[in-house]
Design a protein around this motif. Sequence first.
Motif, PDB file in Angstrom:
ATOM      1  N   SER A 173      11.424  -1.202  49.889  1.00  0.00           N
ATOM      2  CA  SER A 173      10.689  -0.120  48.998  1.00  0.00           C
ATOM      3  C   SER A 173      11.991   0.845  48.535  1.00  0.00           C
ATOM      4  O   SER A 173      11.964   1.493  47.511  1.00  0.00           O
ATOM      5  CB  SER A 173       9.642   0.491  49.701  1.00  0.00           C
ATOM      6  OG  SER A 173       8.804  -0.242  49.817  1.00  0.00           O
ATOM      7  N   MET A 174      12.842   1.263  49.696  1.00  0.00           N
ATOM      8  CA  MET A 174      14.007   2.041  49.346  1.00  0.00           C
ATOM      9  C   MET A 174      15.006   1.860  48.094  1.00  0.00           C
ATOM     10  O   MET A 174      15.361   2.398  47.343  1.00  0.00           O
ATOM     11  CB  MET A 174      14.963   2.510  50.476  1.00  0.00           C
ATOM     12  CG  MET A 174      13.808   3.170  51.646  1.00  0.00           C
ATOM     13  SD  MET A 174      14.941   3.502  52.947  1.00  0.00           S
ATOM     14  CE  MET A 174      13.478   3.855  54.274  1.00  0.00           C
ATOM     15  N   ASN A 177      12.775   1.843  44.651  1.00  0.00           N
ATOM     16  CA  ASN A 177      12.895   2.970  43.909  1.00  0.00           C
ATOM     17  C   ASN A 177      14.166   3.751  43.990  1.00  0.00           C
ATOM     18  O   ASN A 177      14.027   4.939  43.342  1.00  0.00           O
ATOM     19  CB  ASN A 177      11.789   3.659  44.615  1.00  0.00           C
ATOM     20  CG  ASN A 177      12.056   3.981  46.138  1.00  0.00           C
ATOM     21  OD1 ASN A 177      13.558   4.341  46.411  1.00  0.00           O
ATOM     22  ND2 ASN A 177      11.421   4.321  46.782  1.00  0.00           N
ATOM     23  N   GLN A 179      16.335   4.613  45.950  1.00  0.00           N
ATOM     24  CA  GLN A 179      16.983   5.521  47.157  1.00  0.00           C
ATOM     25  C   GLN A 179      18.259   4.694  47.650  1.00  0.00           C
ATOM     26  O   GLN A 179      19.049   5.634  48.280  1.00  0.00           O
ATOM     27  CB  GLN A 179      15.977   5.673  48.189  1.00  0.00           C
ATOM     28  CG  GLN A 179      14.759   6.539  47.841  1.00  0.00           C
ATOM     29  CD  GLN A 179      13.807   6.689  48.734  1.00  0.00           C
ATOM     30  OE1 GLN A 179      13.033   5.776  49.148  1.00  0.00           O
ATOM     31  NE2 GLN A 179      13.622   7.783  49.422  1.00  0.00           N
ATOM     32  N   LEU A 180      18.190   3.475  47.776  1.00  0.00           N
ATOM     33  CA  LEU A 180      19.335   2.842  48.298  1.00  0.00           C
ATOM     34  C   LEU A 180      20.078   2.110  47.073  1.00  0.00           C
ATOM     35  O   LEU A 180      19.218   1.518  46.192  1.00  0.00           O
ATOM     36  CB  LEU A 180      18.966   1.822  49.265  1.00  0.00           C
ATOM     37  CG  LEU A 180      18.777   2.376  50.802  1.00  0.00           C
ATOM     38  CD1 LEU A 180      18.132   1.215  51.628  1.00  0.00           C
ATOM     39  CD2 LEU A 180      19.694   3.248  51.173  1.00  0.00           C
ATOM     40  N   SER A 181      21.292   2.042  47.270  1.00  0.00           N
ATOM     41  CA  SER A 181      21.996   1.246  46.046  1.00  0.00           C
ATOM     42  C   SER A 181      22.054  -0.113  46.680  1.00  0.00           C
ATOM     43  O   SER A 181      21.928  -0.658  47.877  1.00  0.00           O
ATOM     44  CB  SER A 181      23.321   1.752  45.866  1.00  0.00           C
ATOM     45  OG  SER A 181      24.237   1.706  46.932  1.00  0.00           O
ATOM     46  N   LYS A 202      17.043   5.006  56.891  1.00  0.00           N
ATOM     47  CA  LYS A 202      16.488   6.327  56.523  1.00  0.00           C
ATOM     48  C   LYS A 202      17.570   7.400  56.474  1.00  0.00           C
ATOM     49  O   LYS A 202      17.760   8.371  56.006  1.00  0.00           O
ATOM     50  CB  LYS A 202      15.364   6.583  57.406  1.00  0.00           C
ATOM     51  CG  LYS A 202      13.888   5.754  57.213  1.00  0.00           C
ATOM     52  CD  LYS A 202      12.877   6.122  58.184  1.00  0.00           C
ATOM     53  CE  LYS A 202      11.544   5.400  57.920  1.00  0.00           C
ATOM     54  NZ  LYS A 202      10.757   5.760  59.053  1.00  0.00           N
ATOM     55  N   THR A 204      20.772   6.824  56.087  1.00  0.00           N
ATOM     56  CA  THR A 204      21.584   6.590  54.907  1.00  0.00           C
ATOM     57  C   THR A 204      21.124   7.592  53.677  1.00  0.00           C
ATOM     58  O   THR A 204      21.743   8.203  53.029  1.00  0.00           O
ATOM     59  CB  THR A 204      21.645   5.130  54.663  1.00  0.00           C
ATOM     60  OG1 THR A 204      22.070   4.377  55.502  1.00  0.00           O
ATOM     61  CG2 THR A 204      22.618   4.987  53.112  1.00  0.00           C
ATOM     62  N   VAL A 205      19.788   7.546  53.454  1.00  0.00           N
ATOM     63  CA  VAL A 205      19.201   8.267  52.539  1.00  0.00           C
ATOM     64  C   VAL A 205      19.308   9.676  52.676  1.00  0.00           C
ATOM     65  O   VAL A 205      19.509  10.525  51.826  1.00  0.00           O
ATOM     66  CB  VAL A 205      17.872   7.769  52.058  1.00  0.00           C
ATOM     67  CG1 VAL A 205      16.996   8.729  50.940  1.00  0.00           C
ATOM     68  CG2 VAL A 205      17.705   6.362  51.662  1.00  0.00           C
ATOM     69  N   LYS A 206      18.834   9.939  53.700  1.00  0.00           N
ATOM     70  CA  LYS A 206      18.817  11.508  54.289  1.00  0.00           C
ATOM     71  C   LYS A 206      20.217  12.146  54.231  1.00  0.00           C
ATOM     72  O   LYS A 206      20.389  13.348  53.783  1.00  0.00           O
ATOM     73  CB  LYS A 206      18.306  11.645  55.604  1.00  0.00           C
ATOM     74  CG  LYS A 206      18.153  13.093  56.085  1.00  0.00           C
ATOM     75  CD  LYS A 206      17.522  13.116  57.465  1.00  0.00           C
ATOM     76  CE  LYS A 206      17.337  14.666  57.952  1.00  0.00           C
ATOM     77  NZ  LYS A 206      16.901  14.683  59.200  1.00  0.00           N
ATOM     78  N   ASN A 208      22.765  10.681  52.605  1.00  0.00           N
ATOM     79  CA  ASN A 208      23.648  10.519  51.288  1.00  0.00           C
ATOM     80  C   ASN A 208      24.946   9.879  51.664  1.00  0.00           C
ATOM     81  O   ASN A 208      26.074   9.864  50.971  1.00  0.00           O
ATOM     82  CB  ASN A 208      23.627  11.703  50.418  1.00  0.00           C
ATOM     83  CG  ASN A 208      24.034  10.931  49.026  1.00  0.00           C
ATOM     84  OD1 ASN A 208      23.835   9.974  48.450  1.00  0.00           O
ATOM     85  ND2 ASN A 208      24.745  12.086  48.255  1.00  0.00           N
TER      86      ASN A 208
END
Length: 288
Positions: A173-174, A177, A179-181, A202, A204-206, A208
Amino acid sequence: MANKKGLGRGINALFSDFTEEKEIDEKVEELQLSEIRPNPYQPRKTFDEENLHDLAESIRKNGVFQPIIVRKSSVMGYEIIAGERRFRASKMANQDKIPAIVRAIDDEQMMEIAVLENLQREDLSPLEEAQAYSTLMENLKITQSELSERLGKSRPYIANYLRLLDLPTEVKSMLQNGQLSMGQARTLLALKDKDKLVDLAKRTVKENLTVRQLEQIVNEMNGKKKIKKDKKKKLSPYLLESQTQLQEKFGTKVAIKANEKTGKGKIEISYLSTEDFNRILDVLNIEL
């Protein structure tokens, strides 16, 4: 039926393979939108709503300039081969009919065209592209190598995408949408302890995290020795970001070595095999 080895030449070549004899008699028809349904093999699951609204407004004012392509459905009405955006926008614009060309193709060609059309327009997300390859292999009963030949993609390229399907649902899902490459997702797959994969995604997203930073964390979590820092001068933030983007583009290790005083330097692109080398050439659009 189309010559299967011709599929790698692109969707235009594919269309001409099985229509050139009928091209003279082909005509544009006005079909009721209510009689048309989307391609059941359409790999793209999300459509940009803002772009659809813009297209709908254009259709409302000027009509549809380019006919969609359909085939007669074995159930009822017609199924879209190409042009689902125009179809959706026409419905949004409250149109009753749409110009269309009816062609006779089988399910196998239908699936291949759906994937090729989206790949050439780069309309698919990494996850949608991965699922499209998986669906083709399953429905056509073919291997990665056979799919590679039919679509004109290298086998490692296809394999890298198929691996994304092994990600946990939450991580998918990340990726879907944005949020992740693609590069981050592939790096996460290298984590041995899969139970920690979601938490690391999570993080990684938080935070960056860049692909390079994530690689370092994955190596440490896998028990590998910490990579020694290069004793040479560190790259500027601009060059570091450029290096990260190049790694994501080529799907492999890329090293920029630069002397920022003179402005000179070099870019090193690593590859693991002949196939991986050919995949990189594909990315560069180089034919040997």
